[in-house]
Write a protein that holds these residues in place. Sequence first.
Motif, PDB file in Angstrom:
ATOM      1  N   CYS A   1      39.170  37.780  36.151  1.00  0.00           N
ATOM      2  CA  CYS A   1      40.470  38.454  36.068  1.00  0.00           C
ATOM      3  C   CYS A   1      40.200  39.957  36.073  1.00  0.00           C
ATOM      4  CB  CYS A   1      41.204  38.031  34.801  1.00  0.00           C
ATOM      5  SG  CYS A   1      42.830  38.809  34.649  1.00  0.00           S
ATOM      6  N   PHE A   2      40.412  40.581  37.202  1.00  0.00           N
ATOM      7  CA  PHE A   2      40.101  41.989  37.426  1.00  0.00           C
ATOM      8  C   PHE A   2      41.233  42.868  36.909  1.00  0.00           C
ATOM      9  CE2 PHE A   2      39.628  45.290  41.090  1.00  0.00           C
ATOM     10  CZ  PHE A   2      39.025  46.192  40.232  1.00  0.00           C
ATOM     11  N   THR A   3      40.932  43.700  35.935  1.00  0.00           N
ATOM     12  CA  THR A   3      41.885  44.649  35.373  1.00  0.00           C
ATOM     13  C   THR A   3      41.152  45.978  35.163  1.00  0.00           C
ATOM     14  OG1 THR A   3      41.378  44.222  33.043  1.00  0.00           O
ATOM     15  CG2 THR A   3      42.995  42.749  34.103  1.00  0.00           C
ATOM     16  N   PRO A   4      41.878  47.061  34.870  1.00  0.00           N
ATOM     17  CA  PRO A   4      41.187  48.322  34.575  1.00  0.00           C
ATOM     18  C   PRO A   4      40.243  48.208  33.384  1.00  0.00           C
ATOM     19  CG  PRO A   4      43.498  48.731  35.039  1.00  0.00           C
ATOM     20  CD  PRO A   4      43.347  47.237  34.946  1.00  0.00           C
ATOM     21  N   GLU A   5      40.555  47.301  32.465  1.00  0.00           N
ATOM     22  CA  GLU A   5      39.710  47.101  31.276  1.00  0.00           C
ATOM     23  C   GLU A   5      38.590  46.106  31.522  1.00  0.00           C
ATOM     24  OE1 GLU A   5      43.349  48.812  30.727  1.00  0.00           O
ATOM     25  OE2 GLU A   5      43.192  46.651  31.157  1.00  0.00           O
ATOM     26  N   SER A   6      38.692  45.330  32.589  1.00  0.00           N
ATOM     27  CA  SER A   6      37.676  44.317  32.915  1.00  0.00           C
ATOM     28  C   SER A   6      37.257  44.514  34.365  1.00  0.00           C
ATOM     29  CB  SER A   6      38.238  42.905  32.703  1.00  0.00           C
ATOM     30  OG  SER A   6      37.266  41.920  32.976  1.00  0.00           O
ATOM     31  N   SER A   7      36.298  45.400  34.558  1.00  0.00           N
ATOM     32  CA  SER A   7      35.904  45.811  35.900  1.00  0.00           C
ATOM     33  C   SER A   7      35.242  44.665  36.662  1.00  0.00           C
ATOM     34  CB  SER A   7      34.958  47.011  35.832  1.00  0.00           C
ATOM     35  OG  SER A   7      33.801  46.682  35.094  1.00  0.00           O
TER      36      SER A   7
ATOM     37  N   ASP B   1      29.570  46.090  51.958  1.00  0.00           N
ATOM     38  CA  ASP B   1      29.887  46.894  53.136  1.00  0.00           C
ATOM     39  C   ASP B   1      31.385  46.949  53.379  1.00  0.00           C
ATOM     40  OD1 ASP B   1      27.100  47.392  54.437  1.00  0.00           O
ATOM     41  OD2 ASP B   1      27.109  45.246  53.976  1.00  0.00           O
ATOM     42  N   MET B   2      32.092  45.929  52.910  1.00  0.00           N
ATOM     43  CA  MET B   2      33.542  45.890  53.110  1.00  0.00           C
ATOM     44  C   MET B   2      34.197  45.060  52.009  1.00  0.00           C
ATOM     45  SD  MET B   2      35.665  44.853  56.587  1.00  0.00           S
ATOM     46  CE  MET B   2      35.046  43.159  56.679  1.00  0.00           C
ATOM     47  N   VAL B   3      35.314  45.557  51.524  1.00  0.00           N
ATOM     48  CA  VAL B   3      36.173  44.810  50.601  1.00  0.00           C
ATOM     49  C   VAL B   3      37.507  44.606  51.302  1.00  0.00           C
ATOM     50  CG1 VAL B   3      37.385  44.791  48.387  1.00  0.00           C
ATOM     51  CG2 VAL B   3      35.062  45.736  48.527  1.00  0.00           C
ATOM     52  N   VAL B   4      37.959  43.361  51.363  1.00  0.00           N
ATOM     53  CA  VAL B   4      39.264  43.060  51.950  1.00  0.00           C
ATOM     54  C   VAL B   4      40.159  42.485  50.855  1.00  0.00           C
ATOM     55  CG1 VAL B   4      38.381  42.710  54.274  1.00  0.00           C
ATOM     56  CG2 VAL B   4      38.483  40.766  52.715  1.00  0.00           C
ATOM     57  N   CYS B   5      41.444  42.830  50.931  1.00  0.00           N
ATOM     58  CA  CYS B   5      42.382  42.360  49.914  1.00  0.00           C
ATOM     59  C   CYS B   5      43.742  42.155  50.564  1.00  0.00           C
ATOM     60  CB  CYS B   5      42.485  43.364  48.778  1.00  0.00           C
ATOM     61  SG  CYS B   5      43.536  42.811  47.410  1.00  0.00           S
ATOM     62  N   ALA B   6      44.184  40.910  50.626  1.00  0.00           N
ATOM     63  CA  ALA B   6      45.467  40.564  51.244  1.00  0.00           C
ATOM     64  C   ALA B   6      46.512  40.337  50.156  1.00  0.00           C
ATOM     65  CB  ALA B   6      45.322  39.316  52.112  1.00  0.00           C
TER      66      ALA B   6
ATOM     67  N   LEU C   1      38.674  40.110  47.907  1.00  0.00           N
ATOM     68  CA  LEU C   1      39.231  40.374  46.583  1.00  0.00           C
ATOM     69  C   LEU C   1      40.605  39.727  46.447  1.00  0.00           C
ATOM     70  CD1 LEU C   1      39.120  41.920  43.869  1.00  0.00           C
ATOM     71  CD2 LEU C   1      40.000  43.918  45.092  1.00  0.00           C
ATOM     72  N   GLY C   2      40.753  38.835  45.472  1.00  0.00           N
ATOM     73  CA  GLY C   2      41.976  38.051  45.374  1.00  0.00           C
ATOM     74  C   GLY C   2      42.038  37.078  46.543  1.00  0.00           C
ATOM     75  N   SER C   3      40.949  36.375  46.721  1.00  0.00           N
ATOM     76  CA  SER C   3      40.748  35.557  47.931  1.00  0.00           C
ATOM     77  C   SER C   3      41.735  34.419  48.080  1.00  0.00           C
ATOM     78  CB  SER C   3      39.330  34.969  47.921  1.00  0.00           C
ATOM     79  OG  SER C   3      39.177  34.072  46.820  1.00  0.00           O
ATOM     80  N   GLY C   4      42.307  33.969  46.954  1.00  0.00           N
ATOM     81  CA  GLY C   4      43.151  32.779  47.050  1.00  0.00           C
ATOM     82  C   GLY C   4      42.360  31.622  47.625  1.00  0.00           C
ATOM     83  N   THR C   5      42.939  30.923  48.570  1.00  0.00           N
ATOM     84  CA  THR C   5      42.290  29.757  49.175  1.00  0.00           C
ATOM     85  C   THR C   5      41.339  30.126  50.306  1.00  0.00           C
ATOM     86  OG1 THR C   5      44.142  29.441  50.706  1.00  0.00           O
ATOM     87  CG2 THR C   5      44.239  28.259  48.595  1.00  0.00           C
TER      88      THR C   5
END
Length: 235
Positions: free
Chosen positions: A129-135, A144-149, A82-86
């Motif tokens: 573009c992930f926002t509370p209004e745009s799930s 199984d896993m979400v990673v976010c750096a 999530l928000g993987s960037g490069t």
Amino acid sequence: MQSESEEWKGPADEKAKFAWKRLECNFPHGDFEELKAFYETWAQHYDNDVLAIGYGAPKAITEEALIVCDEEAKKSWKVLDLGSGTGMVGKELHDNGFRGPMTALDYSNAMLDKAMQLPGVFSSKILHCFTPESSLPVSESTYDMVVCAGGFGPDTLVVNCIPDVFRVLKPGGYFINTMRTSEFMVTFKENFEMKIDDLVKAGIAERIAIKPYYQYQWDTDKMPGTMGVYRKAKV
């Protein structure tokens, strides 16, 4: 944002100093369109810049992922970066044996293009573009896993996005998140953990661990960060 006239407190090494100034002096706070444009341009320099200042989040996340995931599960777990960037986190996971389907999600097309050029790392990408209004455009109980750096912050992913992260996790799935420890993040981090508390009380999430790590390490100093490991409650 630090002005050029202020006393310099970043790296002394010229390459690292240039990279740090590009981030700290040019990072636009509070304007979404400016921030998106910044990432679109920064994509070409991103890897070199963060490596120059000793970016530690990919390794820290992977070390925790290896704790919660056994050798057999590494072959099949579905992972969302999530928000993987490069794609630096995804690459670190792949280099450490994760071979299940991995999805890169970011709102910067230029960043995603870089991520998808990594051989064998990502099986798919989501430009969103992930926002509370745009799930998240993902079905319930997918990963199984979400990673976010570093994706969560006052200018990027806000705390009201957290419940949707748990929605897309499978029961028993893990959310591993890193945030830098700096003055402008203090209130945000408190609010982040308060939102997690709400999900724990609701029986949706479990807090597994909160650990320190170094977000950046350069020749003259280190910038600490905080890593949280959370699990979606099993049905």
